[in-house]
Structure formats: structure tokens, C-alpha cells
Design an enzyme around this catalytic site. Structure first.
Site, PDB file in Angstrom:
ATOM      1  N   GLY A 154      40.720 -21.600 -52.004  1.00 38.46           N
ATOM      2  CA  GLY A 154      40.280 -21.738 -50.623  1.00 38.46           C
ATOM      3  C   GLY A 154      39.217 -22.817 -50.530  1.00 38.46           C
ATOM      4  CD  GLN A 193      33.593 -24.407 -50.189  1.00 39.26           C
ATOM      5  OE1 GLN A 193      34.654 -24.009 -49.768  1.00 39.26           O
ATOM      6  NE2 GLN A 193      33.211 -24.177 -51.439  1.00 39.26           N
ATOM      7  CB  CYS A 217      31.602 -20.310 -54.300  1.00 42.78           C
ATOM      8  SG  CYS A 217      31.535 -21.432 -52.892  1.00 42.78           S
ATOM      9  CG  LEU A 218      36.132 -24.634 -55.265  1.00 40.52           C
ATOM     10  CD1 LEU A 218      37.075 -25.431 -54.373  1.00 40.52           C
ATOM     11  CD2 LEU A 218      36.494 -24.815 -56.729  1.00 40.52           C
ATOM     12  CG  HIS A 245      34.702 -17.043 -50.505  1.00 38.44           C
ATOM     13  ND1 HIS A 245      33.961 -16.679 -51.611  1.00 38.44           N
ATOM     14  CD2 HIS A 245      34.536 -18.388 -50.372  1.00 38.44           C
ATOM     15  CE1 HIS A 245      33.373 -17.764 -52.113  1.00 38.44           C
ATOM     16  NE2 HIS A 245      33.711 -18.815 -51.380  1.00 38.44           N
ATOM     17  CD  GLU A 246      37.347 -20.423 -48.517  1.00 42.13           C
ATOM     18  OE1 GLU A 246      36.549 -21.282 -48.094  1.00 42.13           O
ATOM     19  OE2 GLU A 246      37.451 -20.149 -49.737  1.00 42.13           O
ATOM     20  CG  HIS A 305      32.287 -21.196 -47.396  1.00 40.82           C
ATOM     21  ND1 HIS A 305      31.122 -21.678 -47.946  1.00 40.82           N
ATOM     22  CD2 HIS A 305      33.097 -20.925 -48.439  1.00 40.82           C
ATOM     23  CE1 HIS A 305      31.228 -21.679 -49.267  1.00 40.82           C
ATOM     24  NE2 HIS A 305      32.414 -21.221 -49.599  1.00 40.82           N
TER      25      HIS A 305
HETATM   26 ZN    ZN Z   1      33.166 -20.793 -51.468  1.00 43.08          ZN
END
Ligand code: ZN
Length: 171
Positions: free
Chosen positions: A46, A51, A93-94, A135-136, A139
Site C-alpha cells: 500500500g 508518502q 511502513c515504507l 493503515h493507508e 496516512h
Molecule cells: Zn505506511
């Protein structure tokens, strides 16, 4: 185009993103393609626009990580409508690479969002997809997964990140 992923510490990650009001145009199409490309390059399931430093309510998800095109999901202005049950599992998380923590999430989640044409749709996901939805969407409201873990663990991650940043290893 592959965008670099913004890392924890950048304020864009902790600000709510702006609502998208224009749909069905080549800029949005291109942006969504770039988001998928950037997500696959980073091997994520995701990615939220914040991000890649773009404060707009757009996220992409693909829990097959590029294996199955039918699992590509585009979320514009998404919101969580309904949450059922609970699941515990490790989450990463990236934007916070190198860290993973156990996070409690809803097990079955229904969301409402718009597609690139601006059409409203609802979708229900379970397990990993439910986790990705939450999660997204978090964000896009300026919230990171570490806000769901114990303060002590969060502070430890913060300290480690600060150390890495000082050493020039967090950019
Ligand atoms: Zn994330």
C-alpha cells in the site's frame, strides 16, 4: 515515474491530506500510475500520496504486490465506514523502514471511496486487506501506525530514527 518515499520525521506525513475535487483527467491518471509504480518499486502492499510528499487524499493498495492485476485498488477520498472484529499482527511502513511492530486492527473493514472517475464505491476487506485499508486511510489523516503502539515503543523508534538521521542514514 518512481517517486522517492518520504521518511518518518517529514511533517507531510503527519498532516491531514487535502480532499481531491477533480476527477477524470490525465493528471490524476498519471499520478495513480506513478503511485503504483512507486509502491511496486518499494515492494509495498500500500502507498499513500503523503508518502511521496503529495498532501492529497489518494492511496493505492495491492496485497498481491503486482502478481494479480485484479487486486489493484485505488482509493480517492477514502473513509472507513464499518469495522468488525479484531486482528493482531506485525505491521510496517515504507516511511519507517527497518521497523515492525504488532498492531491491533479491525479484522473486517468496509470503506467508502471514489475511483479516478469520481464514482463512489464501497468495498469490504478482511485480514491483510482490512489492515491495509486502515493503515493507508490513517496516512491520509496524518496518522502513522506507530500511533497505535505503546508510547514506550514509539519513543524507542523515535530515538533510533533520530540517531540514524544524525548519522545521515535516514534520508
Ligand atoms: Zn505506511
Amino acid at each position: 515515474m518512481i517517486y522517492p518515499i518520504v521518511k518518518y520525521g517529514d511533517q507531510v506525513l503527519e498532516r491531514p491530506a487535502a480532499v481531491v475535487t477533480e476527477f477524470d483527467n490525465p493528471d490524476l491518471d498519471k499520478f495513480l500510475e506513478d503511485m503504483f509504480e512507486s509502491m511496486y518499486a518499494a515492494k509495498g502492499v500500500g502507498l499513500a500520496a503523503t508518502q511521496i510528499g503529495v498532501s492529497r487524499r489518494i492511496a493505492v493498495i495491492d496485497i498481491s504486490v503486482g502478481e494479480d492485476p485484479s487486486q489493484k485498488i485505488e482509493l480517492i477520498n477514502p473513509e472507513v465506514l464499518h469495522v468488525e472484529g479484531k486482528q493482531k499482527g506485525e505491521e510496517g511502513c515504507l516511511s519507517i523502514p527497518g521497523f515492525r511492530e504488532e498492531v491491533s486492527r479491525g479484522k473486517r473493514v468496509t470503506i467508502r471511496a471514489q475511483n479516478r472517475k469520481g464514482e463512489v464505491f464501497e468495498q469490504t476487506g478482511e485480514d491483510l486487506l482490512a489492515r491495509a485499508f486502515q493503515h493507508e486511510i490513517d496516512h491520509l489523516f496524518g496518522k502513522l501506525y506507530i500511533s497505535h503502539i505503546a508510547a514506550l515503543k514509539r519513543d524507542l523508534i523515535r530515538r533510533k530514527v533520530r540517531k540514524l538521521a544524525k548519522a545521515g542514514e535516514w534520508a
